[in-house]
Design a protein around this motif. Structure first.
Motif, PDB file in Angstrom:
ATOM      1  N   GLU A 135       2.349  -6.239 -11.018  1.00 11.02           N
ATOM      2  CA  GLU A 135       3.774  -6.370 -11.336  1.00 11.02           C
ATOM      3  C   GLU A 135       4.130  -5.538 -12.568  1.00 11.02           C
ATOM      4  OE1 GLU A 135       4.109 -10.564 -11.737  1.00 11.02           O
ATOM      5  OE2 GLU A 135       4.662 -10.899  -9.623  1.00 11.02           O
ATOM      6  N   CYS A 136       3.251  -5.552 -13.572  1.00  8.60           N
ATOM      7  CA  CYS A 136       3.475  -4.716 -14.760  1.00  8.60           C
ATOM      8  C   CYS A 136       3.495  -3.241 -14.375  1.00  8.60           C
ATOM      9  CB  CYS A 136       2.393  -4.974 -15.806  1.00  8.60           C
ATOM     10  SG  CYS A 136       2.502  -6.591 -16.612  1.00  8.60           S
ATOM     11  N   ALA A 137       2.561  -2.839 -13.505  1.00 14.16           N
ATOM     12  CA  ALA A 137       2.508  -1.440 -13.066  1.00 14.16           C
ATOM     13  C   ALA A 137       3.792  -1.047 -12.352  1.00 14.16           C
ATOM     14  CB  ALA A 137       1.300  -1.228 -12.160  1.00 14.16           C
ATOM     15  N   ALA A 138       4.269  -1.923 -11.473  1.00 11.13           N
ATOM     16  CA  ALA A 138       5.500  -1.631 -10.725  1.00 11.13           C
ATOM     17  C   ALA A 138       6.704  -1.576 -11.655  1.00 11.13           C
ATOM     18  CB  ALA A 138       5.708  -2.687  -9.643  1.00 11.13           C
ATOM     19  N   ARG A 139       6.705  -2.403 -12.680  1.00 11.45           N
ATOM     20  CA  ARG A 139       7.821  -2.396 -13.623  1.00 11.45           C
ATOM     21  C   ARG A 139       7.803  -1.123 -14.480  1.00 11.45           C
ATOM     22  NH1 ARG A 139       6.946  -6.979 -15.292  1.00 11.45           N
ATOM     23  NH2 ARG A 139       5.757  -6.550 -17.190  1.00 11.45           N
ATOM     24  N   LEU A 140       6.611  -0.716 -14.912  1.00  8.12           N
ATOM     25  CA  LEU A 140       6.494   0.481 -15.749  1.00  8.12           C
ATOM     26  C   LEU A 140       6.754   1.761 -14.957  1.00  8.12           C
ATOM     27  CD1 LEU A 140       3.339  -0.578 -17.771  1.00  8.12           C
ATOM     28  CD2 LEU A 140       5.617  -0.183 -18.730  1.00  8.12           C
ATOM     29  N   ASP A 141       6.387   1.755 -13.671  1.00  6.57           N
ATOM     30  CA  ASP A 141       6.604   2.925 -12.818  1.00  6.57           C
ATOM     31  C   ASP A 141       7.052   2.451 -11.438  1.00  6.57           C
ATOM     32  OD1 ASP A 141       6.662   5.255 -11.394  1.00  6.57           O
ATOM     33  OD2 ASP A 141       4.574   5.816 -11.758  1.00  6.57           O
ATOM     34  N   PRO A 142       8.369   2.301 -11.239  1.00 10.87           N
ATOM     35  CA  PRO A 142       8.872   1.805  -9.954  1.00 10.87           C
ATOM     36  C   PRO A 142       8.525   2.697  -8.768  1.00 10.87           C
ATOM     37  CG  PRO A 142      10.570   1.680 -11.667  1.00 10.87           C
ATOM     38  CD  PRO A 142       9.446   2.489 -12.231  1.00 10.87           C
ATOM     39  N   SER A 143       8.087   3.933  -9.026  1.00  8.19           N
ATOM     40  CA  SER A 143       7.743   4.840  -7.924  1.00  8.19           C
ATOM     41  C   SER A 143       6.270   4.774  -7.545  1.00  8.19           C
ATOM     42  CB  SER A 143       8.093   6.283  -8.313  1.00  8.19           C
ATOM     43  OG  SER A 143       7.262   6.748  -9.373  1.00  8.19           O
ATOM     44  N   LEU A 144       5.488   3.926  -8.209  1.00 10.81           N
ATOM     45  CA  LEU A 144       4.044   3.866  -7.959  1.00 10.81           C
ATOM     46  C   LEU A 144       3.764   3.040  -6.706  1.00 10.81           C
ATOM     47  CD1 LEU A 144       1.201   4.616  -8.880  1.00 10.81           C
ATOM     48  CD2 LEU A 144       1.208   2.590 -10.340  1.00 10.81           C
ATOM     49  N   ALA A 145       3.475   3.732  -5.610  1.00  8.89           N
ATOM     50  CA  ALA A 145       3.245   3.061  -4.326  1.00  8.89           C
ATOM     51  C   ALA A 145       2.047   2.127  -4.391  1.00  8.89           C
ATOM     52  CB  ALA A 145       3.053   4.099  -3.229  1.00  8.89           C
ATOM     53  N   ARG A 146       1.031   2.503  -5.139  1.00  3.96           N
ATOM     54  CA  ARG A 146      -0.183   1.685  -5.187  1.00  3.96           C
ATOM     55  C   ARG A 146       0.062   0.336  -5.874  1.00  3.96           C
ATOM     56  NH1 ARG A 146      -5.922   3.630  -3.998  1.00  3.96           N
ATOM     57  NH2 ARG A 146      -5.378   5.039  -2.316  1.00  3.96           N
ATOM     58  N   ALA A 147       1.022   0.252  -6.760  1.00  2.63           N
ATOM     59  CA  ALA A 147       1.346  -1.039  -7.346  1.00  2.63           C
ATOM     60  C   ALA A 147       1.874  -1.977  -6.262  1.00  2.63           C
ATOM     61  CB  ALA A 147       2.379  -0.869  -8.455  1.00  2.63           C
ATOM     62  N   GLN A 148       2.722  -1.444  -5.362  1.00  4.56           N
ATOM     63  CA  GLN A 148       3.229  -2.246  -4.256  1.00  4.56           C
ATOM     64  C   GLN A 148       2.100  -2.624  -3.296  1.00  4.56           C
ATOM     65  OE1 GLN A 148       6.289  -3.436  -4.102  1.00  4.56           O
ATOM     66  NE2 GLN A 148       6.874  -2.360  -5.989  1.00  4.56           N
TER      67      GLN A 148
END
Length: 516
Positions: A295-308
């Motif tokens: 969730e932190c990764a997705a918040r810091l980089d909303p374009s990071l597919a791997r976080a999703q």
């Protein structure tokens, strides 16, 4: 990333200097020194720092440094009298003077004994693959010194989480004993893969080393040997070993370094790799920790597919292991995050893998098989993709495909974090085929493997009970109850919705006999 000053253009990633679009020929050390000076143009660079950056801190005379400075000046049209590009501050060091357009300067790469004191590494991990050094190799095989690294680069380029330096840049470091640290500095990569190829007694051997560019520490090594008539097999095995090793070693190294730098300095990729560290422990607490970092990764980089993809995986585990209070919500979240990941990067095999797994949760096995097949097409060396495909084939009652896909997964990643699952799928397939003694052997092996969860222990209960090994079955029943006191046959069949009706009846009866 490129820097321009006057008519000069310096590209550290391609390791190239041009003047009015014409390439300027310079030695690698000279170019590495220029790159370091430009990268740190906002401050004074000492002689000791240049020795550290360009010569890996090895003993080097002032005369050698001065000689390289003269060569740098000559390359950019400067000299020691005019000093319009590089100014010498006697007794202190050097400054790069011209205005530069392009990316802002990075922090200097200076090694400290305390890794926690270093600036954090941010962004996607990066690697350069150097040509192999040939030792006593006939001319007809010497070409493999370039061919094998080229094949490795092609395979690594399929890994969406790893940035791979192009061959044109990394192959500039063609030396008898390549300076790995110089390559890491000049190419701006975190990891360098190097090695040698040698011939002896009708055999060819390739020795590989993966070096952390910041610490100069070798974090992985492998030596593979084959008869000269088996070169093609050797080349294939090398690529497979590299992919499997990097999928495990690099994320672990990234997570370890991030943890040592402090949470306040984590970027999106650091959070992602720490999330992976928790993801494969298969406990409720670790799954929650993994979700937090994704969730932190997705918040810091909303374009990071791997976080999703990571969030899809954690939701999958919530539903698959029945550790979430609201299983239907976890099923929906697993699908939603996978869909969002595919919107961001439809070519990432891990994202596609999580989409396939989300279809398991709704018992859409045909849909799962299509997505998982796509994952292995996107990355033919994706061990977890083949394992998940084997799982799907087992549920569909296809023993031939199950065996083939399991063998592929095990060959690609013999130490995979999902190894317990690979053995468990084999055991479940053998139960469906009625080979109970062999099923019991594989089930106990699966349940004893690191990371195995309570559902794998339930397979061991069934297989051992059907094989007549009642003491073993009772032992695994106690283990299931210890891990999940309320485990039931419903949990089992929700996780393994096999289409083989006959074996389902046998398994259900055995589970009831043990109190599930």
């Amino acid at each position: 990333m490129t820097w321009e000053f006057g008519a000069f253009r310096l590209d550290p990633e391609r390791f190239e200097l041009t003047f009015s679009s014409e390439r300027v020929r310079v030695e690698p050390q000279v170019l590495a020194m220029l790159i370091h000076l430009v990268r740190n143009r906002n401050r004074l660079v000492s002689r000791d720092e240049l020795a550290e950056a360009v010569w890996d801190g090895a003993a080097v005379s002032d005369a050698s440094i001065s000689s390289r400075i003269r060569s740098v000046r000559a390359a950019v049209g400067d000299n020691g009298v005019r000093q319009q590009v590089i100014r010498t501050i006697h007794g202190r060091g050097f400054r790069f003077l011209p205005d530069v357009s392009g990316d802002p300067p990075a922090r200097p790469k200076v090694r400290e004994p305390d890794v926690g004191a270093q600036p954090p590494r941010t962004g996607r991990p990066s690697i350069a693959v150097l040509p192999l050094t040939p030792l006593a190799v006939d001319a007809e095989y010497a070409i493999l010194a370039d061919a094998i690294p080229h094949e490795i680069i092609q395979a690594l380029s399929r890994l969406r989480w790893l940035s791979v330096t192009a061959r044109g840049s990394s192959f500039r470091f063609r030396q008898a004993a390549p300076d790995v640290d110089l390559a890491a500095t000049a190419l701006g990569v975190r990891y360098v893969l190097s090695g040698v190829i040698e011939a002896s007694g009708g055999n060819l051997s390739v020795t590989l080393e993966l070096t952390d560019g910041a610490s100069a520490e070798v974090i992985w090594g492998e030596r593979l040997t084959a008869a000269v008539e088996e070169i093609d097999d050797l080349r294939h095995r090398i690529v497979v070993h590299i992919i499997a090793a990097l999928e495990i070693v690099v994320p672990a190294a990234e997570a370890q370094l991030a943890l040592r730098t402090g949470a306040e300095r984590f970027d999106a990729w650091a959070n992602y790799h720490i999330g992976l560290r928790h993801l494969y422990r298969f406990t409720a607490s670790d799954n929650a920790a993994a979700r937090h970092h994704f969730e932190c990764a997705a918040r810091l980089d909303p374009s990071l597919a791997r976080a999703q993809a990571g969030l899809s995986f954690t939701s999958f585990l919530d539903a698959f292991l029945r550790i979430a209070p609201d299983v239907p919500a976890a099923v929906a979240a697993s699908r939603a995050h996978a869909e969002r990941g595919l919107e961001l990067d439809p070519l990432d095999p891990f994202v596609t893998f999580t989409m396939g797994r989300s279809h398991w949760l709704t018992h859409d096995l045909e849909g799962a098989r299509q997505w998982l097949s796509r994952a292995t097409v996107l990355n033919p060396n994706f061990a977890q993709g083949f394992y998940a495909s084997a799982f799907t084939s087992m549920l569909l009652g296809d023993p031939k495909a199950t065996t083939t896909e399991l063998e592929t997964a095990l060959a690609l990643s013999p130490l995979d974090p999902l190894l317990y699952g690979m053995h468990g799928v084999r055991a479940q397939m053998l139960v469906q085929q009625g080979d109970y003694p062999e099923a019991a052997r594989w089930a106990e092996r699966a349940a004893s493997t690191s990371g195995a969860h309570y559902l794998i222990a339930m397979i061991a209960v069934v297989a051992c009970g059907l094989a007549g090994e009642h003491d073993h079955a009772s032992r695994w029943r106690r283990e299931v109850r210890r891990r999940k006191p309320d485990a039931s046959s419903r949990d089992y069949f929700n996780a393994f919705p096999s289409r083989d009706i006959a074996s389902r009846s046998v398994i259900a009866a055995e589970l009831r006999r043990h109190g599930f």
